[in-house]
Design an enzyme around this catalytic site. Sequence first.
Site, PDB file in Angstrom:
ATOM      1  N   ARG A 361       0.827  -1.214   0.000  1.00  0.00           N
ATOM      2  CA  ARG A 361       0.000   0.000   0.000  1.00  0.00           C
ATOM      3  C   ARG A 361       0.857   1.259   0.000  1.00  0.00           C
ATOM      4  O   ARG A 361       0.541   2.240  -0.650  1.00  0.00           O
ATOM      5  CB  ARG A 361      -0.978  -0.011   1.184  1.00  0.00           C
ATOM      6  CG  ARG A 361      -0.437   0.377   2.519  1.00  0.00           C
ATOM      7  CD  ARG A 361      -1.529   0.857   3.474  1.00  0.00           C
ATOM      8  NE  ARG A 361      -2.260  -0.194   4.145  1.00  0.00           N
ATOM      9  CZ  ARG A 361      -1.892  -0.785   5.284  1.00  0.00           C
ATOM     10  NH1 ARG A 361      -0.764  -0.442   5.871  1.00  0.00           N
ATOM     11  NH2 ARG A 361      -2.631  -1.710   5.834  1.00  0.00           N
ATOM     12  N   ASN A 483      -5.018   1.766   8.599  1.00  0.00           N
ATOM     13  CA  ASN A 483      -4.548   1.914   9.977  1.00  0.00           C
ATOM     14  C   ASN A 483      -4.070   0.557  10.462  1.00  0.00           C
ATOM     15  O   ASN A 483      -4.852  -0.277  10.909  1.00  0.00           O
ATOM     16  CB  ASN A 483      -5.679   2.441  10.855  1.00  0.00           C
ATOM     17  CG  ASN A 483      -5.201   2.767  12.262  1.00  0.00           C
ATOM     18  OD1 ASN A 483      -4.213   2.191  12.728  1.00  0.00           O
ATOM     19  ND2 ASN A 483      -5.891   3.677  12.922  1.00  0.00           N
ATOM     20  N   ASP A 484      -2.773   0.361  10.366  1.00  0.00           N
ATOM     21  CA  ASP A 484      -2.160  -0.913  10.727  1.00  0.00           C
ATOM     22  C   ASP A 484      -2.422  -1.300  12.178  1.00  0.00           C
ATOM     23  O   ASP A 484      -2.139  -2.430  12.577  1.00  0.00           O
ATOM     24  CB  ASP A 484      -0.635  -0.805  10.550  1.00  0.00           C
ATOM     25  CG  ASP A 484      -0.198  -1.143   9.144  1.00  0.00           C
ATOM     26  OD1 ASP A 484      -0.943  -1.836   8.445  1.00  0.00           O
ATOM     27  OD2 ASP A 484       0.899  -0.693   8.759  1.00  0.00           O
ATOM     28  N   CYS A 485      -2.862  -0.367  12.950  1.00  0.00           N
ATOM     29  CA  CYS A 485      -3.002  -0.612  14.386  1.00  0.00           C
ATOM     30  C   CYS A 485      -4.437  -0.924  14.800  1.00  0.00           C
ATOM     31  O   CYS A 485      -4.702  -1.139  15.974  1.00  0.00           O
ATOM     32  CB  CYS A 485      -2.469   0.577  15.167  1.00  0.00           C
ATOM     33  SG  CYS A 485      -0.731   0.825  14.834  1.00  0.00           S
ATOM     34  N   ASN A 487      -6.412  -3.568  14.875  1.00  0.00           N
ATOM     35  CA  ASN A 487      -6.276  -5.020  14.698  1.00  0.00           C
ATOM     36  C   ASN A 487      -7.474  -5.687  15.368  1.00  0.00           C
ATOM     37  O   ASN A 487      -7.410  -6.123  16.507  1.00  0.00           O
ATOM     38  CB  ASN A 487      -4.963  -5.517  15.325  1.00  0.00           C
ATOM     39  CG  ASN A 487      -3.780  -4.644  14.943  1.00  0.00           C
ATOM     40  OD1 ASN A 487      -3.110  -4.061  15.794  1.00  0.00           O
ATOM     41  ND2 ASN A 487      -3.543  -4.510  13.644  1.00  0.00           N
TER      42      ASN A 487
END
Length: 795
Positions: A361, A483-485, A487
Site C-alpha cells: 500500500r 490503519n495498521d493498528c 487489529n
Amino acid sequence: MNSYGHFDDASREYVITRPDTPWPWINYMGTGDFFSLISNTAGGYCFCKDAKFRRILRYRYNGVPMDAGGRYFYIKDGDTLWNPGWKPCKTPLDFYECRHGMGYTRICGEKDGLRAESLFFVPLEHRCEVHRMKLVNRSDRPKQIQLYAFVEWCLWNASTDMENFQRNLSTGEVEVCKDAIYHKTEYRERRNHYAFYGVNRPFDGFDTDRETFLGMYNGFDAPSQALAGTSGNSVAHGWSPVAAERFDLTLAPGAMEELIFVLGYVENPADAKFCAPGVINKAPARTMMDAFATGVQADAAFAALRAYWDDLLGRFTVASAVPELDRTVNVWNQYQCMITFFMSRSASYFESGIGRGMGFRDSNQDLAGIVHLIPDRARQRILDIAATQFPDGGCYHQYQPLTKRGNNDIGGGFGDDPLWLLFGTVAYLRETGDFTILDEPVPFDNVPGSEVTLLEHLKISFRRVATHLGPHGLPLIGRADWNDCLNLNCFSLDPDESFQTTENVAGGQAESLMIAGLFVAEGKDFAELLDRLGDADAAEVRTAVRTMEDAVKKHGWDGEWFLRAYDFHGGKIGSRECDEGKIFIESQGWCAMARIGADEGLCDKALDSAVKHLECEHGLVLNAPAYSSYLYQYGEISSYPQGYKENGGIFCHNNPWVIIAEAMAGHVEDAWRHYTKITPAFGQQSHDLRKVEPYVFCQMVAGAEAARPGEGKNSWLTGTAAWTWKCVSEFILGVKPQYDGLLIEPCIPLRYGTYRIHRRFRDATYDITVHSTEDGPGKVFIPYAPGHQTIEVIV
Ligand code: BGC
Ligand code: NOJ
C-alpha cells in the site's frame, strides 16, 4: 525560542547553523540503487539496493550518544582534535554550517583559523559516495596538521551484523593499497561484492582494525591514534574492520588543500572475482576512483547531479504570494516524494532498514508523488508491485527490493491493500496517458507462466474487496486496513506477539468504513477508466460502488459523522455511543473524498465534525478521545499512550484526506488552515518543540492529548509526502491531471488566488496564470496538446 537553521530558497538548501539540533537532521543521497543517509554531523550510512542485505557502513541505532557512526573526518591541529561536523569529538567550533541540498550535503567547520569544507554526494553514474574535503588555512601562521578520514564497515547483512558475533568477529577481511582500503568480508565465499574507501593521493598512514585506531575502551570521540597524530598501520583480521586514513599536511597561510575520497561499492562477475588467489579484482574500483581523481571531474559529476534535480524540480513550479507555499511545492515536498519513493519505509532515523521492505500500500501511494517526475520508474514500480499479488487478489504486504519477492515474514491479509494498486495505476495513467501499461503481462507471486495483464490484476483487486464483505455489506478489514493498528481480529494478550504479524483469530466479521470509502472512490475512478477502454465490466464496477454507497449510508453513518468500523462481534467503533474513540479521521476523509451521501449533506456534516472533534493547534488528530487503556479487541491502536501515533496522534498522512475532501466540498478556509498546520515550512512549531527536520513532513506530530503536543516523530518516510503533494498540487493549486488534459480547479483563499504555474505534462509545457475570483466558473479545462502554451485562466 531557539533557531537551528533556515531555508535558502535560491540554492534549494536548508542551512543548519548549529550542530546540536534537537534530533539529528538528516538528508538522503542517491538516485539509482546506491543510497546514503547523512545527518548534519555526517552520521549515517549507505547501502546498495537493499538497506538490510547490502549495508556498507555500520550504524548504531538509538545509540548513546545519539547518531553514532558515519563518515568522520578528524583534524589534529597542535593539541586539538576536532571534526568539521562537530561530532564525534564535539570540540567547540569557531564556525559550523551544514547545508542539506538536493541529493548532497555540505558540512563546513572552522577551528583556530583552519576551515574544513566538505561536500558529500552520490553521483548519478556510480555506486559510491564522493567526499570532497577542502582545507583552507585562514590564519596567518603555517599549519602542520593530520587529517584522518574514517568509516566503519558493516558486514553486509545489517541484521546479522548486529547479532551473530560468534561468527562475525572472525570473518572480517580487508586489503590495503597506498590510496585505498578495501573491505572484502565474505568475498572469499558466496559474495561477489566488496566496498572500498579510496582517495586521490597516497595516505601517510592507515588503520583497518577498529581497536587499534580507537583504543579498546574508547569511543569515536577519542580515537587514540588520532589523539596522538599517529597510525597503527593495522590490518584487520576479524573483529571490526574499519578504514582510517591519515594525511600529514602542511598549509601555508592562505593555502588550500583538497582531497577527494570515493566510498564505493563494486560487484564483480563470478569468473572475474579475483586477480590472483585471494586477491580481489580491483579494476572496477580503480575505474571509479579515476572518475574522481581531480576537482574538475568532481565538479562535473556534481554539476550533473544538480542538473538532474534542476530538471526534475523544473517540471512543476509555482510562483505565489506565499513563500512558505512556494518552497514547499517547488523544493521540499517534491524532494521528499522522491526519497519516499526510493526508500518506501525502509531506511530512516526511525526505520532501521532491517525490518521492512517495500510496502504494497505504501509504494502504491508513493507513486502519486512522483508520476510527474519519473514516469518510467513509476511504470516499473507498478509492475513490480502487481507481481507480488496472488491469483485471488490478495497480496504480500511487503516485498524485498533486492529480490522483488514478497516477504513472507510480514504476512498478508490487509483488507485495503488490493485497492491501492488501482490508486497507483490511475495516478500513473492520468499523468502519462500511457495505456500500454495495462496490457503488460504480470505474474502472480512472481511465478513464471502465471502472467495475466495488468488490467486483469486491477479487476481482480477490485473484485477481491467487492467479494469480501461482512454482515453489513461493508469491506472486511482482515488483519487491518490503512490503519495498521486497528487489529480487530487479533485479540493479543501476549506481549511477545507482534500485532502486525500474529495469526488472526478466524471467523471474524470486522468491517471497515475506511475501506468502504476507498472502495467507492477508487471504484468510481476504475469505472471511468474501463469506460474509456470500452470495457463492459464498467457496469459491474458501478453496481458494486452503488451497493457500497448504500451500505455506508445505511450502516456507516452515525448521525454526525461516519463510523470507523464494526469490530469482531459487530460492535461499533468511532461512534458517539463509544466512550473513547468516538470519531476517527480515516472514514471522514475517505467517505467524504468518495462523496458518499454528499447530496444529503453527509460529507459536509462529517467534515464539520472532524473540525469540531479532531482539530487541534497542530493539525487533525486521528481519533478522539484517544483510548486510555489497552483494549485487546482493538489491538495495537490502544497500545499507544494517548496522543501518540495511531492513538490520537496527528497522523499527517491522513490530514490531506480531509483537506482534499474539504476542497471537494468547497470549504476553502478549512482546507487552507489544515494545510498550513501540518506543513512544516509554515513554522507552526518551534524547532525545539518539533525536534525533527523542519524541511520535511513527519509521519506523526503528537496530538492534543499527548504530553508534548506538537512534537514530531518519524520524519521523512511517510505517505504524507505523496498525499500532501497530491493535496497541494491538485486540490489547493488545483492542477489536476486528467486523461485528456489538465483541469484547473483551485481551492485557495482569494487573497492568495493569483499565482503562476509552470507544468510539464507529457510532451507539453504549460505556463498558466491562475486568477481565482469570487464568481468565476470554478474550473477550467486545458486540453492536452504537445508543445508550449502560455495560458491565463480565470476561475
Ligand atoms: C505503527 C504503524 C505501522 C506498523 C507497521 C506500527 O507499530 O504504529 O504506523 O504502520 O507498525 O509497521
Ligand atoms: C505506517 C505504515 O507504513 C502504513 O502502511 C500505514 O498505513 C500507516 N503507518 C498507518 O498505520
